[in-house]
Design an enzyme around this catalytic site. Structure first.
Site, mmCIF file in Angstrom:
data_model
loop_
_atom_site.group_PDB
_atom_site.id
_atom_site.type_symbol
_atom_site.label_atom_id
_atom_site.label_comp_id
_atom_site.label_asym_id
_atom_site.label_seq_id
_atom_site.Cartn_x
_atom_site.Cartn_y
_atom_site.Cartn_z
ATOM 1 N N THR A 57 0.797 -1.158 0.029
ATOM 2 C CA THR A 57 -0.091 -0.029 -0.008
ATOM 3 C C THR A 57 0.865 1.149 -0.074
ATOM 4 O O THR A 57 1.766 1.322 0.542
ATOM 5 C CB THR A 57 -0.798 -0.031 1.171
ATOM 6 O OG1 THR A 57 -1.703 -1.137 1.267
ATOM 7 C CG2 THR A 57 -1.847 1.262 1.311
ATOM 8 N N GLY B 239 0.789 4.643 6.032
ATOM 9 C CA GLY B 239 -0.765 4.695 5.139
ATOM 10 C C GLY B 239 -1.511 4.063 6.020
ATOM 11 O O GLY B 239 -2.839 3.540 5.297
ATOM 12 N N GLU C 226 -0.555 -5.530 5.832
ATOM 13 C CA GLU C 226 0.789 -5.647 5.157
ATOM 14 C C GLU C 226 1.682 -6.587 5.797
ATOM 15 O O GLU C 226 2.087 -7.287 5.199
ATOM 16 C CB GLU C 226 1.478 -4.328 5.261
ATOM 17 C CG GLU C 226 1.042 -3.048 4.427
ATOM 18 C CD GLU C 226 1.553 -1.835 4.412
ATOM 19 O OE1 GLU C 226 1.152 -0.822 3.578
ATOM 20 O OE2 GLU C 226 2.144 -1.263 5.533
HETATM 21 C C1 5RP Z 1 1.325 2.163 4.216
HETATM 22 C C2 5RP Z 1 2.883 1.989 4.319
HETATM 23 C C3 5RP Z 1 3.763 2.321 3.117
HETATM 24 O O1 5RP Z 1 4.405 1.415 2.518
HETATM 25 C C4 5RP Z 1 4.533 3.608 3.581
HETATM 26 O O2 5RP Z 1 4.031 4.412 4.367
HETATM 27 C C5 5RP Z 1 5.387 4.254 2.313
HETATM 28 O O3 5RP Z 1 4.286 5.014 1.626
HETATM 29 P P1 5RP Z 1 4.884 5.673 0.540
HETATM 30 O O4 5RP Z 1 5.155 4.674 -0.458
HETATM 31 O O5 5RP Z 1 3.462 6.485 0.062
HETATM 32 O O6 5RP Z 1 6.085 6.693 0.931
HETATM 33 O O7 5RP Z 1 3.402 1.415 5.008
HETATM 34 O O8 5RP Z 1 0.956 1.598 5.412
#
Ligand code: 5RP
Length: 230
Positions: free
Chosen positions: A35, A104, A110
């Site tokens: 995600t 996210g 995940e």
């Molecule tokens: C979501 C996550 C994402 O992998 C992490 O926040 C990185 O996000 P981005 O690619 O938008 O920087 O752990 O829960």
């Protein structure tokens, strides 16, 4: 005379690693999909291979919607015994492949999908590389009634935990729970830290991915995509 090239933006670095991750997708199989904005680039690139794969197991409602919109079949994790590969971003990654994730709010699913996979391919731009985990506020998914108790435990470790808000209300995850973001921690032993916090009552998932660390990291840098294996 050649014109000097502008450095790639963070968005372009994300596109680069999203595309580079395609080489880890096994034709004929189901791929685990994470995600976030970097993974969105991967999902967009995966559309070019959609006829070569069976489909995906997804780690969030948001990724599921994006996959389906591109015509990629999404399987329930319960119907899939194992995956060759899980591809996801990170908020921080250290030199051993230990990560902080959950920016996210999708960390629980995940971790579940990562645990199904033989290989975790982490895709990041170089801003995510750290010497020690803890600069990024650590996401922890919690059962709401335990939030204050868990916040006190982090305070005893020197951290400050706050409930993540959205539109003036506590954010509700895909699993119906809340997120604590913990600032001020320096996580020097990620494996021990993850094990300890995991057993606090009310913790659903801690955003340290040490037991489910990366096997490979594709890092977008000014010099192109660098590959690290752990
Ligand atoms: C979501 C996550 C994402 O992998 C992490 O926040 C990185 O996000 P981005 O690619 O938008 O920087 O752990 O829960």
């Amino acid at each position: 005379m050649t014109t000097p090239q502008a450095p790639l933006s963070q968005d372009e670095l994300k596109t680069l690693v999203g595309q580079a991750a395609l080489q880890y997708v096994v034709p004929g199989e189901i791929v685990g999909v994470g995600t976030g904005s970097t993974v969105n680039k991967f999902i967009d690139a995966l559309a070019s291979m959609k006829d070569q794969i069976k489909g995906a197991v997804s780690s969030s409602v948001a990724s599921t919607e994006r996959l389906k919109a591109l015509g990629i079949t999404v399987f329930d994790a319960n119907t899939v015994e194992s995956l060759s590969v899980y591809i996801d971003g990170a908020d921080e990654i250290d030199g051993k492949g230990f990560m902080v994730k959950g920016g996210g709010a999708a960390l629980t699913r995940e971790k579940i999908v990562a645990a199904q996979a033989k290989q975790f391919v982490c895709i990041v731009d170089e801003s995510k590389l750290v010497e020690a985990l803890g600069n990024f506020p650590l996401p922890v998914e919690v059962i709401p009634m335990a939030a204050a108790q868990i916040a006190r435990k982090f305070a005893a470790m020197g951290g400050t935990a706050t409930i993540r808000m959205k539109d003036g209300q506590p954010l509700v995850t895909d699993n119906g729970q809340h997120i604590l973001d913990v600032r001020g921690l320096r996580i020097t032993d990620p494996l021990a830290f993850e094990s300890e916090v995991n057993q606090w009552p009310g913790v659903v998932t801690v955003g340290v991915f040490a037991h489910q660390k990366a096997s490979v990291c594709l890092m977008g840098t000014a010099a192109g995509v660098k590959t690290f294996t752990y």
